[in-house]
Design an enzyme around this catalytic site. Structure first.
Site, PDB file in Angstrom:
ATOM      1  N   HIS A 158       0.830  -1.212   0.000  1.00  0.00           N
ATOM      2  CA  HIS A 158       0.000   0.000   0.000  1.00  0.00           C
ATOM      3  C   HIS A 158       0.858   1.254   0.000  1.00  0.00           C
ATOM      4  O   HIS A 158       2.056   1.220   0.283  1.00  0.00           O
ATOM      5  CB  HIS A 158      -0.940   0.001   1.211  1.00  0.00           C
ATOM      6  CG  HIS A 158      -0.254  -0.045   2.548  1.00  0.00           C
ATOM      7  ND1 HIS A 158       0.355   1.057   3.109  1.00  0.00           N
ATOM      8  CD2 HIS A 158      -0.099  -1.060   3.444  1.00  0.00           C
ATOM      9  CE1 HIS A 158       0.854   0.726   4.297  1.00  0.00           C
ATOM     10  NE2 HIS A 158       0.598  -0.551   4.517  1.00  0.00           N
ATOM     11  N   CYS A 215       4.196  -4.579   6.414  1.00  0.00           N
ATOM     12  CA  CYS A 215       3.676  -4.305   5.076  1.00  0.00           C
ATOM     13  C   CYS A 215       4.743  -3.685   4.183  1.00  0.00           C
ATOM     14  O   CYS A 215       5.806  -3.262   4.637  1.00  0.00           O
ATOM     15  CB  CYS A 215       2.466  -3.383   5.156  1.00  0.00           C
ATOM     16  SG  CYS A 215       0.993  -4.182   5.833  1.00  0.00           S
TER      17      CYS A 215
END
Length: 203
Positions: free
Chosen positions: A159, A175
């Protein structure tokens, strides 16, 4: 840690059992969709009457499926993440198309190594993601107790972020963060089911 692309995906057409080995013990049931997203699993191996796919929600784990109850599709894209270089590279048909610097997991919450895949996309609720959809991957944190309580049960994601000041560093909860423009391009080009490989470095 093999970065050779997986080029075939499997899509369940009904609920099917997944096993720990050909003719082995059942591990889980796989449905055609997860939360409304069509499930596509990269095929990693084949044996007579059986196929092995990457299993969601279990790091570096294969599940074996008998014949029937699924169809296959071609997978053209692959994402490779290099932890030492803090770099993400998008490949199509085995050829590198684009590459970007990324932020990765901090000490104790490292981005999990090994093969996974793009499970699906979701729209974030917080402004910290820069208003761009998130790719949820099939992988989860290696140490579930190390991540903040608010993120427990969440999958590793690719992301964007509300600023790019941490690119090239290890600052996330596992992440992979990249620029908003890069994330938008991946969302437009790389479909769910596409394999993702996280390595320390490409050999």
């Amino acid at each position: 840690m093999d970065v050779d692309p997986l080029t075939e995906g499997l899509r369940p057409t009904r609920r099917i059992a997944a096993y720990d080995a050909p003719g082995g013990r059942p591990l889980a049931f796989l449905d055609p969709t997860i939360r409304g997203v069509e499930l596509t699993l990269p095929v990693a191996q084949r044996r007579t009457g059986w196929v092995a796919v990457l299993l969601p929600s279990a790091n570096r784990r294969l599940a074996w499926l008998p014949a029937g109850g699924w169809t296959t599709t071609d997978l053209r894209d692959q994402i490779v993440v290099e932890r030492r270089a803090h770099r993400l590279t998008w490949y199509r048909d085995g050829v590198a198309r684009r590459s970007w610097p990324v932020s990765l997991g901090r000490r104790g919450q490292e981005t999990p190594l090994g093969r996974t895949f793009v499970l699906g996309r979701t729209t974030p609720t917080g402004a910290v993601y820069g208003g761009v959809d998130i790719y949820a991957l099939g992988s989860i944190p290696d140490d579930l107790d190390a991540v903040p309580a608010s993120l427990r049960g969440a999958h590793i994601g690719i992301h964007s972020w509300h600023h790019d000041g941490e690119l090239g560093r290890s600052t996330t909860n596992g992440c992979v963060r990249l620029t908003r423009s890069a994330q938008r391009l991946l969302l437009a080009e790389v479909p769910p089911g596409s394999p993702v490989v996280v390595v320390d470095a490409i050999r």
